[in-house]
Scaffold this active site. Structure first.
Site, short mmCIF file in Angstrom:
data_model
loop_
_atom_site.label_atom_id
_atom_site.label_comp_id
_atom_site.label_asym_id
_atom_site.label_seq_id
_atom_site.Cartn_x
_atom_site.Cartn_y
_atom_site.Cartn_z
N GLU A 61 0.73 -1.17 -0.44
CA GLU A 61 -0.30 0.04 -0.23
C GLU A 61 0.86 1.07 0.35
O GLU A 61 1.73 1.21 0.86
CB GLU A 61 -1.07 0.08 0.89
CG GLU A 61 -1.57 1.33 1.00
CD GLU A 61 -3.04 1.74 2.45
OE1 GLU A 61 -3.34 1.03 3.33
OE2 GLU A 61 -3.92 2.38 2.12
N GLU A 86 4.55 4.73 3.26
CA GLU A 86 4.22 6.03 4.33
C GLU A 86 5.29 7.11 4.15
O GLU A 86 6.16 7.07 5.14
CB GLU A 86 4.03 5.83 5.57
CG GLU A 86 3.02 7.05 6.55
CD GLU A 86 2.29 8.29 5.28
OE1 GLU A 86 1.32 8.03 4.96
OE2 GLU A 86 2.55 9.56 5.19
N ASP A 113 9.81 7.77 0.72
CA ASP A 113 8.83 8.21 -0.77
C ASP A 113 8.58 6.67 -1.65
O ASP A 113 9.58 5.92 -2.05
CB ASP A 113 9.99 8.83 -1.44
CG ASP A 113 8.97 9.66 -2.61
OD1 ASP A 113 8.11 8.91 -3.28
OD2 ASP A 113 9.45 10.14 -3.01
N ASP A 136 -3.14 12.09 -1.92
CA ASP A 136 -2.89 13.65 -1.56
C ASP A 136 -3.40 14.27 -3.05
O ASP A 136 -2.63 13.80 -3.95
CB ASP A 136 -1.67 13.88 -1.07
CG ASP A 136 -1.56 13.98 0.19
OD1 ASP A 136 -1.97 14.18 1.16
OD2 ASP A 136 -0.89 13.27 0.36
N LYS A 140 -3.78 22.61 -5.42
CA LYS A 140 -3.39 24.03 -5.41
C LYS A 140 -2.81 23.52 -7.48
O LYS A 140 -1.90 22.85 -7.13
CB LYS A 140 -2.73 25.22 -5.04
CG LYS A 140 -3.11 25.43 -3.83
CD LYS A 140 -2.25 26.55 -3.23
CE LYS A 140 -2.56 26.94 -1.84
NZ LYS A 140 -2.09 26.99 -0.53
N ASP A 172 -11.40 10.36 -3.39
CA ASP A 172 -13.07 10.96 -3.65
C ASP A 172 -12.91 12.57 -4.33
O ASP A 172 -13.50 12.90 -4.22
CB ASP A 172 -13.59 10.87 -2.10
CG ASP A 172 -12.12 11.92 -1.83
OD1 ASP A 172 -10.95 12.13 -1.84
OD2 ASP A 172 -12.37 12.85 -0.47
N THR A 210 -11.18 3.19 5.02
CA THR A 210 -9.69 3.34 5.51
C THR A 210 -10.29 4.48 5.50
O THR A 210 -11.15 5.46 5.44
CB THR A 210 -8.81 4.46 3.77
OG1 THR A 210 -9.36 5.22 2.96
CG2 THR A 210 -8.66 2.82 2.63
N PHE A 212 -9.22 7.82 5.07
CA PHE A 212 -10.11 9.33 4.00
C PHE A 212 -11.41 8.74 3.69
O PHE A 212 -11.94 9.44 3.42
CB PHE A 212 -9.17 9.37 3.16
CG PHE A 212 -7.66 10.29 3.89
CD1 PHE A 212 -7.32 10.38 5.05
CD2 PHE A 212 -7.96 11.89 2.88
CE1 PHE A 212 -6.75 11.05 5.24
CE2 PHE A 212 -7.13 13.38 3.18
CZ PHE A 212 -6.64 12.45 4.94
N GLU A 213 -10.97 7.42 2.83
CA GLU A 213 -12.89 6.67 2.63
C GLU A 213 -14.11 7.24 3.33
O GLU A 213 -15.57 7.91 3.16
CB GLU A 213 -13.14 5.34 2.44
CG GLU A 213 -13.92 5.03 1.56
CD GLU A 213 -14.41 4.00 1.03
OE1 GLU A 213 -13.48 2.19 1.27
OE2 GLU A 213 -15.10 3.55 -0.18
C1 SAM Z 1 -4.97 11.17 1.70
S1 SAM Z 1 -3.91 10.15 3.01
C2 SAM Z 1 -4.76 8.84 2.33
C3 SAM Z 1 -4.07 7.71 3.61
C4 SAM Z 1 -5.03 6.58 3.27
N1 SAM Z 1 -4.68 5.78 2.27
C5 SAM Z 1 -6.53 6.85 3.68
O1 SAM Z 1 -6.81 6.54 2.40
O2 SAM Z 1 -7.23 6.98 4.85
C6 SAM Z 1 -2.11 10.32 1.52
C7 SAM Z 1 -0.98 9.13 2.50
O3 SAM Z 1 -0.06 9.14 1.41
C8 SAM Z 1 1.20 9.60 2.29
N2 SAM Z 1 1.90 10.16 0.87
C9 SAM Z 1 1.83 11.10 -0.29
N3 SAM Z 1 2.72 11.01 -0.82
C10 SAM Z 1 3.95 10.29 -0.40
C11 SAM Z 1 4.87 9.50 -1.40
N4 SAM Z 1 5.53 9.77 -2.32
N5 SAM Z 1 4.81 7.94 -0.72
C12 SAM Z 1 4.36 7.84 0.67
N6 SAM Z 1 3.46 7.81 1.26
C13 SAM Z 1 2.94 9.19 0.97
C14 SAM Z 1 0.72 11.00 2.71
O4 SAM Z 1 2.02 10.70 3.88
C15 SAM Z 1 -0.79 10.30 3.01
O5 SAM Z 1 -0.27 9.95 4.84
#
Ligand code: SAM
Length: 234
Positions: A61, A86, A113, A136, A140, A172, A210, A212-213
């Site tokens: 994931e 993460e 990353d 994410d 912007k 979403d 999840t 965010f869902e």
């Molecule tokens: C909007 S949150 C969604 C979290 C989870 N998947 C959910 O649906 O609840 C996006 C997550 O992706 C992580 N993230 C962003 N860019 C990333 C990257 N390049 N590698 C790993 N994680 C990343 C962020 O820190 C954040 O925790």
């Protein structure tokens, strides 16, 4: 949601894959969900084949946030290994704590990353699935280049997923979902599975997979999701 109790580094160690030294540029490591957080996230150091100590299939994931999907998936499918990547350390540790409290042997996390990990750490054709849930959106216009799901990312996912493996995407944000699916639809390495529900994502009784869902649904928003199958095209 109640905060899980704090565990020591030693207690968390089985769920936290060590990473080497080094730094990513700040702009690569910011998260929209935690913009003030920056992390320095080089690659994991443990060798891939020994990560889980068994030959069970591995699913990844990307951006597991607080880790709800992996928690439920790991509980529901003990014969599958789950590797969460993460970029924000406090979320990695939050998720790892949830897995540690339950003693789940089939989940590991790395603070890194995801692009670097998919490119330089995970061997080609070695994972059964990649899950990308609610990445994410970076609303912007000048920030959109920070989005994780790009053509380069999709190519890296194609690199690591075995033929007939799966790529799961949910969002979403209709516009971002459209961008992601346009990228993947154009790739011979993937074929959409319109008939397939996202069975990989066990839902809570309230109907979300999840965090965010949950936020999207509770806010009355829509959720878009799709499942792709990795073709034989390498
Ligand atoms: C909007 S949150 C969604 C979290 C989870 N998947 C959910 O649906 O609840 C996006 C997550 O992706 C992580 N993230 C962003 N860019 C990333 C990257 N390049 N590698 C790993 N994680 C990343 C962020 O820190 C954040 O925790």
């Amino acid at each position: 949601m109640r905060k899980p109790r704090r565990l020591s580094n030693d207690e968390l160690a089985p769920w936290v894959v060590p990473v080497g030294s080094g730094q990513w540029e700040e702009k690569q490591t910011e998260s929209e969900s935690s913009p003030s957080q920056t992390a320095h996230c080089p690659l994991p150091t443990a060798p891939w084949p020994t990560l889980f100590g068994n030959a069970n299939p591995v699913e990844i994931e990307v951006g597991m946030g607080k880790g709800l999907f992996l928690l439920n998936a790991a509980l529901a499918r003990p014969e599958t290994n789950f590797f969460g990547i993460e970029i924000v350390r406090k979320y990695q540790l939050y998720a790892a704590t949830r897995y540690a409290i339950r003693g789940l042997p089939n989940v590991k996390t790395a603070c890194a990353d995801a692009k670097g990990v998919l490119r330089d750490f995970v061997p080609p054709a070695s994972v059964a699935a990649v899950h990308v849930y609610f990445p994410d959106p970076w609303w912007k216009a000048r920030h959109k280049k920070r989005r994780v799901f790009t053509p380069e990312f999709a190519a890296l996912a194609a690199r690591v997923i075995v033929p007939r493996g799966r790529l799961y995407i949910a969002s979403d944000v209709e516009e971002y979902f459209g961008v992601m699916t346009a990228i993947v639809d154009a790739m011979p390495a993937f074929a959409v599975r319109p008939e397939e529900e996202n069975l990989a994502a066990p839902r809570t009784e309230a109907g979300f997979a999840t965090n965010f869902e949950r936020k999207a649904l509770e806010g009355g928003g829509a959720v878009w999701r799709v499942v792709y199958s990795r073709t034989e095209v390498m």
